[in-house]
Design a protein around this motif. Structure first.
Motif, PDB file in Angstrom:
ATOM      1  N   VAL A  36       6.459  -8.609  -1.038  1.00  0.00           N
ATOM      2  CA  VAL A  36       6.120  -7.238  -1.631  1.00  0.00           C
ATOM      3  C   VAL A  36       5.821  -6.547  -0.632  1.00  0.00           C
ATOM      4  N   GLY A  37       6.284  -5.191  -0.414  1.00  0.00           N
ATOM      5  CA  GLY A  37       5.668  -4.381   0.916  1.00  0.00           C
ATOM      6  C   GLY A  37       4.598  -3.237   0.598  1.00  0.00           C
ATOM      7  N   GLY A  38       4.199  -2.600   1.527  1.00  0.00           N
ATOM      8  CA  GLY A  38       3.293  -1.459   1.583  1.00  0.00           C
ATOM      9  C   GLY A  38       3.421  -0.514   0.666  1.00  0.00           C
ATOM     10  N   PHE A  39       4.943  -0.151   0.688  1.00  0.00           N
ATOM     11  CA  PHE A  39       5.458   0.853  -0.273  1.00  0.00           C
ATOM     12  C   PHE A  39       4.912   0.805  -1.627  1.00  0.00           C
ATOM     13  N   SER A  40       4.928  -0.320  -2.170  1.00  0.00           N
ATOM     14  CA  SER A  40       4.409  -0.611  -3.590  1.00  0.00           C
ATOM     15  C   SER A  40       2.861  -0.458  -3.754  1.00  0.00           C
ATOM     16  N   MET A  41       2.350  -0.792  -2.692  1.00  0.00           N
ATOM     17  CA  MET A  41       0.895  -0.571  -2.689  1.00  0.00           C
ATOM     18  C   MET A  41       0.490   0.858  -2.571  1.00  0.00           C
ATOM     19  N   LEU A  42       1.118   1.456  -1.741  1.00  0.00           N
ATOM     20  CA  LEU A  42       1.152   3.024  -1.446  1.00  0.00           C
ATOM     21  C   LEU A  42       1.312   3.886  -2.824  1.00  0.00           C
ATOM     22  N   VAL A  43       2.302   3.614  -3.437  1.00  0.00           N
ATOM     23  CA  VAL A  43       2.506   4.210  -4.763  1.00  0.00           C
ATOM     24  C   VAL A  43       1.659   3.985  -6.041  1.00  0.00           C
ATOM     25  N   HIS A  44       0.847   2.634  -5.808  1.00  0.00           N
ATOM     26  CA  HIS A  44       0.130   2.363  -6.903  1.00  0.00           C
ATOM     27  C   HIS A  44      -1.163   3.037  -6.571  1.00  0.00           C
ATOM     28  N   LEU A  90     -18.517   1.504  -1.929  1.00  0.00           N
ATOM     29  CA  LEU A  90     -19.724   1.153  -1.303  1.00  0.00           C
ATOM     30  C   LEU A  90     -19.611  -0.355  -1.017  1.00  0.00           C
ATOM     31  N   ALA A  91     -19.200  -1.472  -1.622  1.00  0.00           N
ATOM     32  CA  ALA A  91     -19.032  -2.759  -1.623  1.00  0.00           C
ATOM     33  C   ALA A  91     -18.008  -2.918  -0.567  1.00  0.00           C
ATOM     34  N   VAL A  92     -16.932  -2.336  -0.408  1.00  0.00           N
ATOM     35  CA  VAL A  92     -15.758  -2.508   0.391  1.00  0.00           C
ATOM     36  C   VAL A  92     -16.134  -1.856   1.846  1.00  0.00           C
ATOM     37  N   GLY A  93     -17.047  -0.599   1.820  1.00  0.00           N
ATOM     38  CA  GLY A  93     -17.219   0.181   2.777  1.00  0.00           C
ATOM     39  C   GLY A  93     -16.006   0.733   3.308  1.00  0.00           C
ATOM     40  N   SER A  94     -15.312   1.372   2.253  1.00  0.00           N
ATOM     41  CA  SER A  94     -13.696   1.993   2.662  1.00  0.00           C
ATOM     42  C   SER A  94     -13.639   2.947   1.549  1.00  0.00           C
ATOM     43  N   VAL A  95     -13.225   4.222   1.829  1.00  0.00           N
ATOM     44  CA  VAL A  95     -13.259   5.290   0.762  1.00  0.00           C
ATOM     45  C   VAL A  95     -11.855   6.052   1.102  1.00  0.00           C
ATOM     46  N   ASN A  96     -10.985   6.178   0.483  1.00  0.00           N
ATOM     47  CA  ASN A  96      -9.517   6.670   0.667  1.00  0.00           C
ATOM     48  C   ASN A  96      -9.245   7.950  -0.285  1.00  0.00           C
ATOM     49  N   THR A  97     -10.446   8.366  -1.117  1.00  0.00           N
ATOM     50  CA  THR A  97     -10.200   9.206  -2.035  1.00  0.00           C
ATOM     51  C   THR A  97     -11.362  10.161  -2.217  1.00  0.00           C
ATOM     52  N   ASP A 124      -7.309   1.734  -3.060  1.00  0.00           N
ATOM     53  CA  ASP A 124      -6.579   0.875  -2.138  1.00  0.00           C
ATOM     54  C   ASP A 124      -6.406  -0.772  -2.855  1.00  0.00           C
ATOM     55  N   VAL A 125      -7.610  -1.074  -3.272  1.00  0.00           N
ATOM     56  CA  VAL A 125      -7.926  -2.060  -4.226  1.00  0.00           C
ATOM     57  C   VAL A 125      -7.131  -2.263  -5.324  1.00  0.00           C
ATOM     58  N   HIS A 126      -6.880  -1.036  -6.279  1.00  0.00           N
ATOM     59  CA  HIS A 126      -6.010  -1.241  -7.152  1.00  0.00           C
ATOM     60  C   HIS A 126      -4.493  -1.315  -6.703  1.00  0.00           C
ATOM     61  N   GLY A 128      -9.507  -4.942   9.465  1.00  0.00           N
ATOM     62  CA  GLY A 128      -9.784  -3.397   9.314  1.00  0.00           C
ATOM     63  C   GLY A 128     -10.257  -3.316   8.031  1.00  0.00           C
ATOM     64  N   ALA A 129     -10.270  -1.900   7.667  1.00  0.00           N
ATOM     65  CA  ALA A 129     -10.723  -1.480   6.463  1.00  0.00           C
ATOM     66  C   ALA A 129      -9.665  -1.949   5.163  1.00  0.00           C
ATOM     67  N   THR A 130      -8.350  -2.120   5.352  1.00  0.00           N
ATOM     68  CA  THR A 130      -7.561  -2.484   4.691  1.00  0.00           C
ATOM     69  C   THR A 130      -7.777  -3.917   4.351  1.00  0.00           C
ATOM     70  N   ALA A 131      -8.096  -4.576   5.262  1.00  0.00           N
ATOM     71  CA  ALA A 131      -8.500  -6.164   5.109  1.00  0.00           C
ATOM     72  C   ALA A 131      -9.618  -6.223   4.175  1.00  0.00           C
ATOM     73  N   ALA A 132     -10.750  -5.444   4.248  1.00  0.00           N
ATOM     74  CA  ALA A 132     -11.697  -5.432   3.332  1.00  0.00           C
ATOM     75  C   ALA A 132     -11.325  -5.121   1.971  1.00  0.00           C
ATOM     76  N   SER A 133     -10.410  -3.996   1.594  1.00  0.00           N
ATOM     77  CA  SER A 133      -9.816  -3.889   0.373  1.00  0.00           C
ATOM     78  C   SER A 133      -9.042  -4.909  -0.109  1.00  0.00           C
ATOM     79  N   ALA A 134      -8.563  -5.598   0.843  1.00  0.00           N
ATOM     80  CA  ALA A 134      -7.598  -6.860   0.254  1.00  0.00           C
ATOM     81  C   ALA A 134      -8.762  -8.055  -0.179  1.00  0.00           C
TER      82      ALA A 134
END
Length: 299
Positions: A251-259, A78-85, A110-112, A135-141
C-alpha cells in the motif's frame, strides 16, 4: 475560518485538495491554502495565527521545529517528537475578534494514517517489523507499529550514529528499537521480506536497489508480510512493484495521507470527515499531476 498546510517544499502537497473537498461536503465555507514555510520562517508564520484559524497541517521540515512554540502537545506527539497538526487549545468563541490571541496544541495524525493504511491490506496486528529511514516519519512508523503489537522494531538507516533519537523515541513508547546500517541491498531486502510489517519512509528512488534485490532475497517465496511505502508520487515505487510482483501486499503513501488528513479534518472541524470524498478528490488531483508530468516528458 482559515486553515492551511505549511512546509518546504510545499507546491506538491495534495492536502488542499483533500481538505477543500471535506469542507465542501460538510457545508463549511472555509479556506485551505498551502504556504511555503521553512524552519527560519516558522516563528513569524506561527505568530500570525489568530482566532480566524481553525488549524494548520505541517509537513517537513517543521514537524519537530514547531514543538517549542506550542502551548501543549498530545502525549503521542511528544513521545514521537513529531507534530503534523496544529489546533487551537480552545475553539474560538462566537463573536471573538479575528486577531484574538490563540494558544495552539500540537497533534500527530501520521501514526493514525500509518495504522489505517496498513489495515487496508489486512494488517492489524504484527510481531516483527522493519522501517527503512530514520526521519520524523520513521518515528511515527515506530509508534504505529508499537500500537500494532511490535515490541522490537528494526530501523534500517544510512547513518546509525545520526539515528540515535529513534532510540529515545522507542524508550518513550516502551519498545526497544534496533538500529541497523543500510548496507548491502540484498541484506536489506532479506530483512524487509522476513517481517510481518515493512514500512519504507525513504524518499522516492532511495530504495530502488533494495527493490532490485528483493526477488533474489525471497528465492521464489512471497514476502512474509505487508509493505507500506510512504511515497505517493511517483506511484507505484520500484519497491512496491517488486513487492507485489513477488506475491506480497503493498500500500502506498496516498492511503496514509488520506487517513491522516481525515483525522486532521475531524480535529479542526469537530465533525466526522467524509473519507471517500477526500480520497476521490486526492485521486483526481494526482491524475492532474500525472498528466502534466506526461506532457513534460513527451515535449
Amino acid at each position: 475560518m482559515k486553515a492551511a498546510v505549511w512546509g518546504s517544499p510545499i507546491a506538491h502537497s495534495l492536502s488542499p485538495a483533500l481538505h477543500r473537498a471535506a469542507y465542501s461536503a460538510l457545508g463549511l465555507d472555509w479556506t485551505y491554502d498551502r504556504r511555503e514555510v521553512d524552519t527560519a520562517a516558522l516563528p513569524a508564520a506561527f505568530a500570525e495565527l489568530d482566532a480566524g484559524w481553525a488549524g494548520v497541517s505541517l509537513t517537513m521540515p517543521l514537524k519537530q521545529a514547531v514543538i517549542p512554540l506550542l502551548a501543549s502537545a498530545s502525549d503521542l506527539a511528544l513521545a514521537v517528537g513529531s507534530v503534523n497538526t496544529l489546533v487551537p487549545v480552545e475553539k474560538p468563541v462566537s463573536g471573538s475578534m479575528p486577531d484574538s490571541p490563540v494558544a495552539w496544541r500540537g497533534v500527530n495524525t501520521d501514526v493514525h494514517g500509518i495504522i489505517a493504511a496498513l489495515a487496508e491490506v489486512g494488517l492489524d496486528r504484527a510481531t516483527t517489523a522493519v522501517v527503512l529511514g530514520g526521519g520524523a516519519t520513521a518515528a511515527s512508523a515506530v509508534a504505529a507499529l508499537a500500537k500494532l503489537g511490535v515490541t522490537e522494531p528494526v530501523v534500517v538507516v544510512r547513518s546509525v550514529e545520526r539515528a540515535w533519537p529513534l532510540l529515545e523515541v522507542g524508550e518513550r513508547l516502551g519498545v526497544r528499537v534496533a538500529l541497523r546500517p543500510w548496507g548491502d541491498p540484498l541484506e536489506v531486502a532479506r530483512v524487509l521480506a522476513g517481517c510481518d510489517a515493512a514500512v519504507s519512509t525513504a524518499p522516492a528512488g532511495a530504495a530502488d536497489a533494495v527493490a532490485g534485490a528483493l526477488s533474489r532475497a525471497l528465492g521464489g517465496r512471497p514476502p512474509a508480510g505487508a509493505l507500506l511505502d510512504v511515497v505517493y508520487a511517483p506511484w507505484p515505487t520500484a519497491l512496491a512493484q517488486a513487492w507485489a510482483a513477488t506475491g506480497g501486499d503493498a500500500v502506498g503513501g496516498f492511503s496514509m495521507l488520506v487517513h491522516q488528513a481525515e483525522r486532521q479534518v475531524q480535529l479542526m472541524t469537530g465533525r466526522s470527515a467524509p473519507l471517500e470524498v477526500m480520497r476521490a478528490a486526492g485521486e483526481a488531483a494526482m491524475a492532474v499531476v500525472d498528466a502534466r508530468t506526461d506532457q513534460l516528458v513527451t515535449r
